[in-house]
Enzyme design. Structure first.
Site, short mmCIF file in Angstrom:
data_model
loop_
_atom_site.label_atom_id
_atom_site.label_comp_id
_atom_site.label_asym_id
_atom_site.label_seq_id
_atom_site.Cartn_x
_atom_site.Cartn_y
_atom_site.Cartn_z
N GLN A 39 -4.00 4.12 4.37
CA GLN A 39 -3.08 3.24 3.63
C GLN A 39 -3.89 2.53 2.54
OE1 GLN A 39 -1.87 1.44 7.39
NE2 GLN A 39 0.28 1.74 6.84
N HIS A 50 8.68 -3.99 16.69
CA HIS A 50 7.83 -2.81 16.87
C HIS A 50 6.34 -3.17 16.86
CE1 HIS A 50 7.58 -3.67 12.70
NE2 HIS A 50 6.67 -2.74 12.51
N ASP A 51 6.03 -4.39 16.44
CA ASP A 51 4.62 -4.80 16.37
C ASP A 51 4.21 -5.57 17.62
OD1 ASP A 51 3.79 -3.66 13.96
OD2 ASP A 51 4.65 -5.28 12.77
N GLU A 81 7.86 -10.53 5.26
CA GLU A 81 7.22 -10.05 6.48
C GLU A 81 5.79 -10.58 6.48
OE1 GLU A 81 4.93 -7.98 9.29
OE2 GLU A 81 4.72 -7.23 7.26
N ARG A 111 12.99 -5.74 3.26
CA ARG A 111 11.91 -6.31 4.07
C ARG A 111 10.62 -6.07 3.30
NH1 ARG A 111 8.16 -4.54 7.95
NH2 ARG A 111 7.90 -5.80 9.82
N HIS A 164 0.82 -1.21 0.00
CA HIS A 164 0.00 0.00 0.00
C HIS A 164 0.85 1.26 0.00
CE1 HIS A 164 0.36 -1.80 4.09
NE2 HIS A 164 0.96 -0.65 4.32
N ARG A 167 0.91 -0.30 20.33
CA ARG A 167 2.24 -0.81 19.95
C ARG A 167 3.33 0.20 20.28
NH1 ARG A 167 1.44 -2.25 13.75
NH2 ARG A 167 0.40 -0.23 13.88
N ASP A 213 7.26 -5.76 3.10
CA ASP A 213 6.25 -5.53 4.12
C ASP A 213 4.87 -6.06 3.71
OD1 ASP A 213 5.39 -4.04 6.57
OD2 ASP A 213 4.16 -2.97 5.12
C1 GLC Z 1 3.78 -4.52 8.77
C2 GLC Z 1 4.47 -3.63 9.79
C3 GLC Z 1 3.44 -2.95 10.62
C4 GLC Z 1 2.54 -2.13 9.73
C5 GLC Z 1 1.97 -2.98 8.60
C6 GLC Z 1 1.34 -2.15 7.54
O1 GLC Z 1 3.06 -5.52 9.36
O2 GLC Z 1 5.33 -4.41 10.57
O3 GLC Z 1 4.01 -2.14 11.61
O4 GLC Z 1 1.47 -1.62 10.49
O5 GLC Z 1 2.97 -3.74 7.95
O6 GLC Z 1 2.28 -1.55 6.72
#
Ligand code: GLC
Length: 646
Positions: free
Chosen positions: A249, A392-393, A323, A279, A181, A517, A281
């Site tokens: 998003q 971070h999650d 991810e 990464r 996104h 978070r 995402d």
């Molecule tokens: C991934 C990130 C997370 C974010 C999501 C949307 O899961 O780790 O922090 O909210 O993507 O981009």
């Protein structure tokens, strides 16, 4: 053989003497080698004859992207190709950090290279550094650009300076590619909001609820508490936009091949700043289909492989991290299956190990951990995991209900227990965590909190309970010792090396308050760092403990990932025993006690596996050898051993 190995083989002569290698000729070779696969993947995703022109343009696009790749990186690519899968090395330990919270900006990160080196960290994952909306922006995961550095962090030059200095120091860099996104302020989104059809077709947009409702019938919600539903109405254009994550998003529409080509260019431009690992995402969400949950669909895998095969032609040294926080069965598919094996992602998050470790801490037992790990499908030899405790999650309880039931537990009750244990639902629990995205209807919730707070340090410190502090430190070090030895890249979340507690300052920020978070996204405390020579402080003991284990890991080649992990039955429900088998090297047997009481292990296991010599064993962590005087090894509460084969 996957394409990466094929390229290594085909280029083996040139790779021996890089002075004589011709990067352009090797590029052509890679292009011709990957083109049949690229064509095949493209045609499966975009079978419509009207899309043929996009395929025809692809080789030209790849050529122009290669031209833009800096010469220094072209050579680095070849160097990385030469080395045996550098990302599986025991010498690699990663750290994830927010640039601003860690040390202000990109220049500030450069200044801290000595800090990383002191700890032994050689791979950095910097959280998004590109421009983003001013207000809520999901920590930068709502992107306004894939390449423009947010002025708060620096500029393109400061990024290039940093990556160059990391390379000089033998370090690696991972950055996010937010592939699913863009933000609603991204140039395409802005044009779409102005009514430009071309750009509306880059997203999923609908004039009424017919299609959104059809999608919603089977789509789950990612952020049910703060961003319910998967579509957002935009009155400017009177349309519903697909927004699976937050309302700002916008999901990219990859059924449109233009989106793929443009995002490929964005990806290459991004990695040209000196990125080693991308990464990828939220990649599980890349393809949507009515009637499905629109996650992990076969087309998503094909699309990832298509990105990978194209990127490999341009930048063969750069690899992908998946991810995807999904079940073990689904996650291994991101390494690629069948003829795509090893041609999708090279690395994936080991999310199930992560949640199983938290489960074992709460239950003080390892049965679910053992059972689950024994049943993780084997990954390809060229791939590896990221092993981590916190990031971070949130912590999702991605545990297998079937296995929970086989242990005689009620899965729903068990989850409730874990949520209560970590989120202050039980008075006796040492953990201070918080619920994330609680679903009041089902009682379901995810968990957030810092590693140290979840492991009791916050409560113990608050209560001035010295014994509880000791217990917490032992847990912190034991868990890190497991991720440092179990096989894959260990990743430390910045702050955890100091035992950083929950950070409540986010509650004062209206843009963060609703996202718990942020409790685990603290500012790095350099005052604490300046006091690390005070050896008695908990933070110093954690830092020193990690530093020692990382140093030991670097000296222990068997800890490199050669798919050489074996889980053993300890015959004791509180112990976790695994072996990194030799394959020509000296094996290591890791034994961890998840209980607050001392526990014993029958030494016949050590004897059978060959870790006992003349009644003696040797532990690499304490650097001690000792004689076993009875038929049992005793482990103290939360003790960890790394026994080396004599
Ligand atoms: C991934 C990130 C997370 C974010 C999501 C949307 O899961 O780790 O922090 O909210 O993507 O981009």
């Amino acid at each position: 053989m996957n394409q990466a190995s094929l390229h290594k083989k085909l280029a083996s002569k040139e790779l021996k003497d890089l002075e004589k290698a011709d990067p352009q000729a090797l590029f052509e070779q890679r292009l011709h080698t990957n083109l049949p696969l690229i064509t095949d993947l493209f045609n499966t995703l975009y079978p419509d004859p009207e899309h043929e022109s996009h395929l025809k343009k692809l080789p030209g696009l790849l050529k122009s992207l290669f031209r833009k790749r800096p010469e220094e990186l072209k050579i680095r690519d070849l160097n990385l190709l030469k080395e045996e899968n550098w990302y599986q090395s025991h010498k690699l330990t990663g750290m994830q950090l927010y640039v601003d919270l860690f040390n202000g900006n990109l220049k500030g990160i450069r200044e801290k290279i000595p800090y990383f080196k002191e700890l032994g960290v050689s791979l950095l994952h910097l959280m998004p550094v590109t421009t983003r909306p001013k207000g809520e922006n999901d920590g930068g995961y709502a992107v306004n650009s894939y390449t423009a550095v947010d002025p708060r962090f620096g500029n393109r030059k400061s990024l290039l300076d940093l990556t160059a200095e990391l390379r000089e120091n033998g370090m690696f860099l991972m950055l996010d590619f937010v592939v699913n996104h863009t933000s609603d302020e991204y140039p395409w989104a802005k044009k779409a909001l102005k009514g430009e059809q071309k750009y509306q077709d880059y997203y999923y947009m609908f004039p009424d609820r017919t299609v959104p409702d059809a999608f919603e019938a089977s789509l789950p919600e990612v952020f049910p508490a703060t961003s319910p539903g998967n579509f957002t109405y935009r009155p400017e254009i009177s349309k519903w936009v697909m927004t699976v994550f937050n309302s700002y998003q916008w999901d990219l529409n990859y059924t449109n091949p233009k989106v793929f080509s443009e995002m490929l260019a964005n990806l290459v431009n991004m990695v040209n700043s000196g990125v080693d690992i991308v990464r990828f995402d939220a990649l599980a969400f890349l393809w949507k289909e009515i009637g499905t949950i629109s996650q992990n669909l076969p087309e998503a895998h094909k699309l990832i492989a298509l990105f990978r095969m194209c990127l490999q032609v341009v930048a063969p040294g750069v690899i992908f991290l998946a991810e995807a926080i999904v079940s073990p069965h689904d996650i291994v598919k991101y390494f690629g299956e069948g003829k795509l094996q090893g041609n999708e992602c090279d690395i994936a998050y080991n999310a199930s190990l992560m949640s199983l470790l938290w489960n074992s801490i709460a239950t003080k037992k390892t049965l679910l951990l053992q059972k689950s790990l024994k049943n993780v499908p084997q990954k390809p030899d060229s791939c590896t995991w990221i092993n981590y405790l916190r990031c971070h999650d949130d912590i999702g309880l991605g545990l297998d209900d079937g296995y929970i039931a086989q242990l005689g537990l009620d899965p729903w009750m068990h989850r409730r227990f874990l949520i209560d244990y970590y989120c202050q639902g039980l008075k006796w629990s040492p953990a201070v965590g918080y619920k994330f995205m609680e679903n009041h209807a089902t009682g379901d919730s995810r968990i957030t909190g810092s590693c140290a707070s979840l492991l009791g340090l916050e409560k113990a410190t608050r209560n001035g309970d010295a014994a509880a502090v000791e217990t917490s430190l032992a847990k912190i070090l034991m868990l890190h010792g497991i991720i440092l030895s179990i096989g894959g890249i260990p990743f430390i979340y910045a702050g955890d090396e100091l035992g950083t507690l929950n950070d409540y300052s986010y509650l004062e920020d209206a843009h963060k308050r609703n996202d718990s978070r942020w409790v685990n996204r603290p500012r790095h405390n350099w005052d604490v760092v300046s006091q690390l020579n005070d050896r008695e402080k908990p933070s110093s003991r954690i830092f020193e403990g990690l530093k020692k284990m990382i140093a030991q890991r670097k000296k222990t080649p068997v800890l490199a990932d050669h798919n050489n992990l074996e889980i053993h039955d300890p015959g004791n429900p509180h112990l976790f025993v695994f072996e990194r088998t030799g394959k020509g090297r000296k094996g290591i047997l890791v034994i961890a006690n998840f209980d607050e009481h001392p526990r014993i292990l029958d030494i016949r296991l050590l004897d059978d596996l060959g870790y006992l010599k003349d009644g003696r064993v040797k532990d690499l962590l304490k650097g001690e050898e000792w004689k076993l005087t009875s038929g049992l090894v005793e482990l103290g509460p939360y003790e960890l051993l790394w026994l080396i084969k004599p």
